[in-house]
Design a protein around this motif. Structure first.
Motif, short mmCIF file in Angstrom:
data_model
loop_
_atom_site.label_atom_id
_atom_site.label_comp_id
_atom_site.label_asym_id
_atom_site.label_seq_id
_atom_site.Cartn_x
_atom_site.Cartn_y
_atom_site.Cartn_z
N CYS A 38 0.94 -1.02 0.03
CA CYS A 38 -0.08 -0.10 0.49
C CYS A 38 0.53 1.12 0.31
O CYS A 38 -0.21 2.30 -0.70
CB CYS A 38 -0.73 0.00 1.64
N LEU A 39 1.98 1.45 -0.28
CA LEU A 39 2.87 2.23 0.14
C LEU A 39 3.32 3.40 -1.20
O LEU A 39 3.57 4.11 -1.23
CB LEU A 39 4.45 2.12 0.42
N GLY A 40 2.34 2.65 -2.35
CA GLY A 40 2.57 3.06 -3.37
C GLY A 40 1.25 4.04 -3.44
O GLY A 40 1.04 4.73 -3.99
N LEU A 41 0.35 4.37 -3.00
CA LEU A 41 -0.76 4.62 -2.28
C LEU A 41 -2.11 4.85 -3.16
O LEU A 41 -2.95 4.45 -2.46
CB LEU A 41 -0.54 6.94 -2.56
N VAL A 42 -1.76 4.69 -4.19
CA VAL A 42 -2.55 4.26 -5.18
C VAL A 42 -3.24 2.71 -5.46
O VAL A 42 -3.73 2.29 -6.58
CB VAL A 42 -2.74 4.84 -6.43
N THR A 43 -2.27 1.92 -4.84
CA THR A 43 -1.60 0.46 -4.76
C THR A 43 -3.12 -0.34 -3.90
O THR A 43 -3.09 -1.35 -3.79
CB THR A 43 -0.15 0.08 -5.01
N TYR A 44 -3.87 0.29 -2.72
CA TYR A 44 -4.21 -0.36 -1.88
C TYR A 44 -5.41 -1.36 -2.59
O TYR A 44 -5.16 -2.23 -1.78
CB TYR A 44 -4.93 0.74 -1.27
N PRO A 45 -6.20 -1.46 -3.56
CA PRO A 45 -6.98 -2.15 -4.22
C PRO A 45 -5.92 -3.63 -4.53
O PRO A 45 -6.30 -4.33 -4.17
CB PRO A 45 -7.63 -1.14 -5.43
N ALA A 46 -4.68 -3.41 -5.05
CA ALA A 46 -4.37 -4.33 -5.57
C ALA A 46 -3.73 -5.01 -4.85
O ALA A 46 -3.66 -6.11 -4.59
CB ALA A 46 -3.32 -4.39 -6.49
N ARG A 78 -2.43 -3.02 -12.18
CA ARG A 78 -2.46 -2.82 -14.07
C ARG A 78 -3.61 -2.13 -14.34
O ARG A 78 -4.05 -0.68 -14.66
CB ARG A 78 -2.60 -4.02 -14.64
N GLY A 79 -4.88 -2.64 -13.26
CA GLY A 79 -5.88 -1.40 -13.26
C GLY A 79 -6.28 -0.42 -12.03
O GLY A 79 -7.05 0.12 -11.90
N GLY A 80 -6.21 -1.70 -11.43
CA GLY A 80 -6.35 -1.27 -9.97
C GLY A 80 -5.51 0.01 -9.60
O GLY A 80 -6.40 0.84 -8.66
N TRP A 81 -4.59 1.21 -10.17
CA TRP A 81 -4.63 1.95 -9.11
C TRP A 81 -5.02 3.07 -9.79
O TRP A 81 -5.02 4.22 -8.75
CB TRP A 81 -3.02 2.37 -9.80
N ALA A 82 -6.00 3.32 -10.90
CA ALA A 82 -7.12 4.22 -11.03
C ALA A 82 -8.09 4.03 -9.98
O ALA A 82 -9.06 4.88 -9.60
CB ALA A 82 -7.38 3.95 -12.78
N VAL A 83 -8.17 2.44 -9.77
CA VAL A 83 -9.26 2.64 -8.17
C VAL A 83 -9.09 3.19 -7.29
O VAL A 83 -9.47 3.89 -6.64
CB VAL A 83 -10.06 0.94 -7.97
N GLY A 84 -7.35 3.51 -7.20
CA GLY A 84 -7.23 3.34 -5.98
C GLY A 84 -7.28 5.10 -6.64
O GLY A 84 -7.21 5.75 -4.79
N LEU A 85 -6.79 5.70 -7.10
CA LEU A 85 -6.41 6.90 -7.39
C LEU A 85 -8.49 7.69 -6.97
O LEU A 85 -8.82 9.32 -6.29
CB LEU A 85 -6.34 7.59 -8.78
N ALA A 86 -9.15 6.73 -7.63
CA ALA A 86 -10.84 7.69 -7.82
C ALA A 86 -11.45 7.03 -6.02
O ALA A 86 -11.89 7.94 -5.36
CB ALA A 86 -11.44 6.47 -7.93
N GLY A 87 -10.43 6.40 -5.16
CA GLY A 87 -11.01 5.73 -3.82
C GLY A 87 -10.53 7.58 -2.91
O GLY A 87 -10.88 7.74 -2.00
N TRP A 88 -8.94 7.92 -4.01
CA TRP A 88 -9.01 8.62 -2.35
C TRP A 88 -9.30 10.40 -3.31
O TRP A 88 -9.71 11.12 -2.20
CB TRP A 88 -6.97 8.99 -3.31
N ALA A 89 -9.85 10.34 -4.25
CA ALA A 89 -10.66 11.44 -4.53
C ALA A 89 -11.95 11.73 -4.02
O ALA A 89 -12.16 12.71 -3.38
CB ALA A 89 -11.02 11.73 -6.13
N ALA A 90 -12.53 10.13 -3.90
CA ALA A 90 -13.94 10.40 -2.99
C ALA A 90 -13.60 10.86 -1.55
O ALA A 90 -14.34 11.57 -0.73
CB ALA A 90 -14.16 9.34 -3.22
N ALA A 91 -12.60 10.08 -0.66
CA ALA A 91 -12.16 10.93 0.09
C ALA A 91 -11.96 12.13 0.50
O ALA A 91 -12.71 12.40 1.78
CB ALA A 91 -11.25 10.09 0.43
N ALA A 92 -11.14 12.95 -0.60
CA ALA A 92 -10.69 14.06 -0.19
C ALA A 92 -12.36 14.91 -0.56
O ALA A 92 -13.13 15.61 0.47
CB ALA A 92 -10.02 14.60 -1.70
N ALA A 93 -13.26 14.17 -0.84
CA ALA A 93 -14.67 15.65 -1.46
C ALA A 93 -15.34 14.97 -0.60
O ALA A 93 -16.15 15.73 0.65
CB ALA A 93 -15.64 14.29 -2.53
N VAL A 94 -15.04 13.92 0.57
CA VAL A 94 -16.04 13.67 1.99
C VAL A 94 -15.44 14.56 3.79
O VAL A 94 -15.69 15.52 3.70
CB VAL A 94 -16.15 12.20 2.12
N TRP A 95 -13.89 14.50 3.10
CA TRP A 95 -13.12 15.46 4.28
C TRP A 95 -13.88 16.87 3.48
O TRP A 95 -14.02 17.79 4.81
CB TRP A 95 -11.82 15.19 3.59
#
Length: 199
Positions: A38-46, A78-95
């Motif tokens: 998960c240290l890659g920040l957007v790699t947590y789904p993978a 390979r496809g999970g990084w985009a999901v991770g990025l979207a997750g961070w965007a959703a978390a920012a919106a909730v914040w």
């Protein structure tokens, strides 16, 4: 004679106590692998997908270790990084919503609460999708199906929320404890999906 054979059959079916402890220890080790991945920040789904697949192998008595975990992680990323990025965007919106609620804006508390519930639902759907991930599967398809299961199986979804709460409480109590507990969250996702599949 019949009683002896029945006892032998039940002994074969009953899991050895050490095997249960071995699965628990494997969950903690998997939590460490997930945390590093998960240290890659957007790699947590993978990371959770690879961890869940490792635990599925372990409970099915299929050989596999960190090399297989790493191969699964690379395939899921390979496809999970985009999901991770979207997750961070959703978390920012909730914040932003929560900050609006704290600032006393009209309707802020309601918007903040709705946003928080939606974020938890997204996290549950992501973990359910990761729990059934296999190489070559589309993340979009996985998340769509997992979203439906999140709503249709509230009991299973609440179990995953409980696992997430354990991680949060462990981090509050002692931050290093949250690292191995990540593996138990992946295991909860696998168990919930197995339970739903056999309903």
């Amino acid at each position: 004679m019949a009683h002896a054979s029945a006892r032998a059959r039940s002994a074969r079916k009953a899991p050895f106590p050490g095997e249960r402890f071995g699965v628990f220890a494997e969950c903690l080790l998997t939590g460490l692998w997930i945390a590093v991945a998960c240290l890659g920040l957007v790699t947590y789904p993978a990371a959770f997908a690879a961890g869940a697949r490792h635990l599925r192998r372990r409970t099915s008595h299929v050989a596999g270790g960190w090399r297989e975990f790493l191969a699964d992680f690379r395939a899921a990323a390979r496809g999970g990084w985009a999901v991770g990025l979207a997750g961070w965007a959703a978390a920012a919106a909730v914040w932003v919503d929560v900050e609006a609620a704290r600032a006393g804006l009209p309707g802020g508390p309601l918007v903040g609460a709705v946003g928080l519930v939606a974020l938890i639902g997204c996290a549950v759907a992501l973990l359910r999708a990761a729990a059934v991930w296999t190489p070559g599967t589309s993340w979009r398809r996985l998340l769509t199906a997992a979203g439906r299961r999140t709503v249709l199986d509230p009991a299973g979804s609440f179990l995953i929320v409980g696992g997430l709460a354990v991680v949060a409480l462990s981090a509050l109590f002692a931050a290093p404890l949250a690292v191995p507990v990540l593996g138990t969250v992946a295991a909860a996702g696998v168990a919930v999906e197995e339970r739903y599949r056999h309903r």
